[in-house]
Design a protein around this motif. Structure first.
Motif, short mmCIF file in Angstrom:
data_model
loop_
_atom_site.label_atom_id
_atom_site.label_comp_id
_atom_site.label_asym_id
_atom_site.label_seq_id
_atom_site.Cartn_x
_atom_site.Cartn_y
_atom_site.Cartn_z
N HIS A 148 0.83 -1.20 0.00
CA HIS A 148 0.00 0.00 0.00
C HIS A 148 0.87 1.25 0.00
O HIS A 148 0.79 2.07 0.93
N VAL A 150 1.77 7.82 3.51
CA VAL A 150 2.97 8.35 2.88
C VAL A 150 3.80 9.20 3.84
O VAL A 150 4.96 9.52 3.55
N GLN A 158 0.61 3.92 -1.54
CA GLN A 158 -0.15 5.17 -1.65
C GLN A 158 -0.79 5.57 -0.32
O GLN A 158 -1.34 6.66 -0.21
N ILE A 159 -0.71 4.70 0.68
CA ILE A 159 -1.30 4.97 1.99
C ILE A 159 -0.17 5.20 3.00
O ILE A 159 0.88 4.58 2.93
N LYS A 193 -1.25 1.97 7.07
CA LYS A 193 -1.13 0.82 6.17
C LYS A 193 -1.66 -0.45 6.86
O LYS A 193 -2.33 -1.28 6.24
#
Length: 360
Positions: A268, A273, A270-271, A283
């Motif tokens: 993940h 960050v 994109q999660i 995450k």
């Protein structure tokens, strides 16, 4: 490194080693693989029940050994392993992999520098000013280690007394006794331990200087939260290593207030960050939701902290080639294991146990 030969007694496991992990050869006898001239290093990844016969044969063949922790199940076997390794002079590394974690390496260097060359903290409050009394333990460090684990996830062999006779007080504790010894860089003197069974364990280690390390293992916890928190205090400063995801410092001149570290196997990206502990928790929440949706608990594992497993092998190869320092040699592993044995005795006899009682 090339995975040359995998050794096991189980045909299905051997097939997986060959077909999934790419072992060039498979066999059922470790003697033949150790004596193979193409093999340079032995990775002994068994439980602690099998140690000395493999290490002794590798030492006789002059082969380097990387062995999982703990080093042995008895003091007698541990003494013999130490003697064999030192006598043969082979490169030797015990899998206390936290020593190779990027976060732990940075933190240990920062803490040792602060303890050996402390810089005065300009905003530290001296309430009594010049009238502050002189105390013998001024500046002496203390360490707090908190472990949050969930015993439902453990493999079945850990409950088998013939495989792991001392339980987590040995097979898990040596990780944390080793970290404390490594950061404090001094001799442990006495251990006091309490165990209410196999799951709730507490250990206090007193060092020669008066430094204290407190280790609490709570095995009725959850994998949904950070497993490991290390807190180091000394010379008017504080340093924390949180899940090997971030290092935080206060009162250490020149050290960053917060440093975050990359994760491994991130499904993940994109999660979370923002990284560090908050990013990891974001995450983890998504991964746990996926585990529920697909009825597969394994899906909860994503973006794991870098605990140094791969780095330990890489650094050991550097050690073997003479281009890197010792990673975790036999003497360091023996010391960490001695502290664990002292804790086992202390919990059993309900009294403090001096290291000299279990030492050599």
């Amino acid at each position: 490194m090339v995975l040359h030969t995998c050794v096991d007694l189980d045909d299905a496991i051997l097939a997986e080693c060959r077909d999934v992990f790419g072992a060039l050869h498979i066999r059922k006898d470790f003697e033949g693989s150790i004596n193979d001239p193409e093999v340079d290093m032995i990775c002994l990844a068994t439980t602690e029940k099998l140690r000395l016969p493999v290490i002794a044969l590798a030492a006789k063949a002059g082969k380097a050994v990387y062995v999982e922790k703990p080093l042995a199940t008895t003091l007698e076997e541990m003494r013999e392993i130490q003697r064999v390794v030192i006598s043969a002079g082979i490169p030797f590394c015990v899998g206390h992999n936290r020593r190779a974690s990027p976060a732990m390496l940075d933190a240990q260097q920062i803490f040792r520098q602060h303890m050996t060359h402390p810089q005065p903290c300009p905003w530290r409050w001296r309430r009594e000013g010049d009238h502050l009394p002189a105390l013998p333990d001024d500046g002496v460090p203390s360490v707090s280690v908190r472990i949050n684990d969930d015993w439902y996830s453990w493999k079945g062999w850990v409950f088998d007394k013939s495989q792991a006779p001392h339980g987590p007080m040995l097979f898990e504790m040596t990780h944390f006794t080793d970290v404390c010894n490594w950061f404090l860089a001094e001799e442990p003197a006495e251990v006091t331990a309490v165990a209410t069974g196999m799951l709730n364990l507490a250990v206090i280690v007193r060092y020669q200087s008066g430094a204290l390390a407190t280790i609490v293992l709570g095995n009725n916890g959850t994998m949904g939260y950070c497993k490991e928190l290390y807190e180091f205090m000394g010379n008017g400063a504080y340093l924390a290593v949180d899940q090997m995801l971030e290092v935080r410092t206060v009162g250490i001149g020149g050290a960053a207030a917060r440093t975050t570290y990359p994760v491994v196997h991130d499904r993940h990206p994109q999660i979370g960050v923002e990284g560090g502990v908050p990013g990891w928790l974001a995450k983890k929440r998504v991964a746990c939701e996926e585990a529920v949706a697909h009825n597969d608990p394994v899906l909860q594992f994503t973006a794991e902290p870098d605990k140094g497993h791969a780095h330990a092998l890489e650094r050991f190869v550097d050690q073997m080639l003479g281009i890197g320092p010792e990673v975790c040699g036999v003497d360091a592993a023996v010391l960490a294991t001695l502290v664990a044995f002292a804790a086992i005795q202390s919990a059993r006899e309900r009294r403090p146990v001096a290291l000299a009682e279990v030492g050599f």
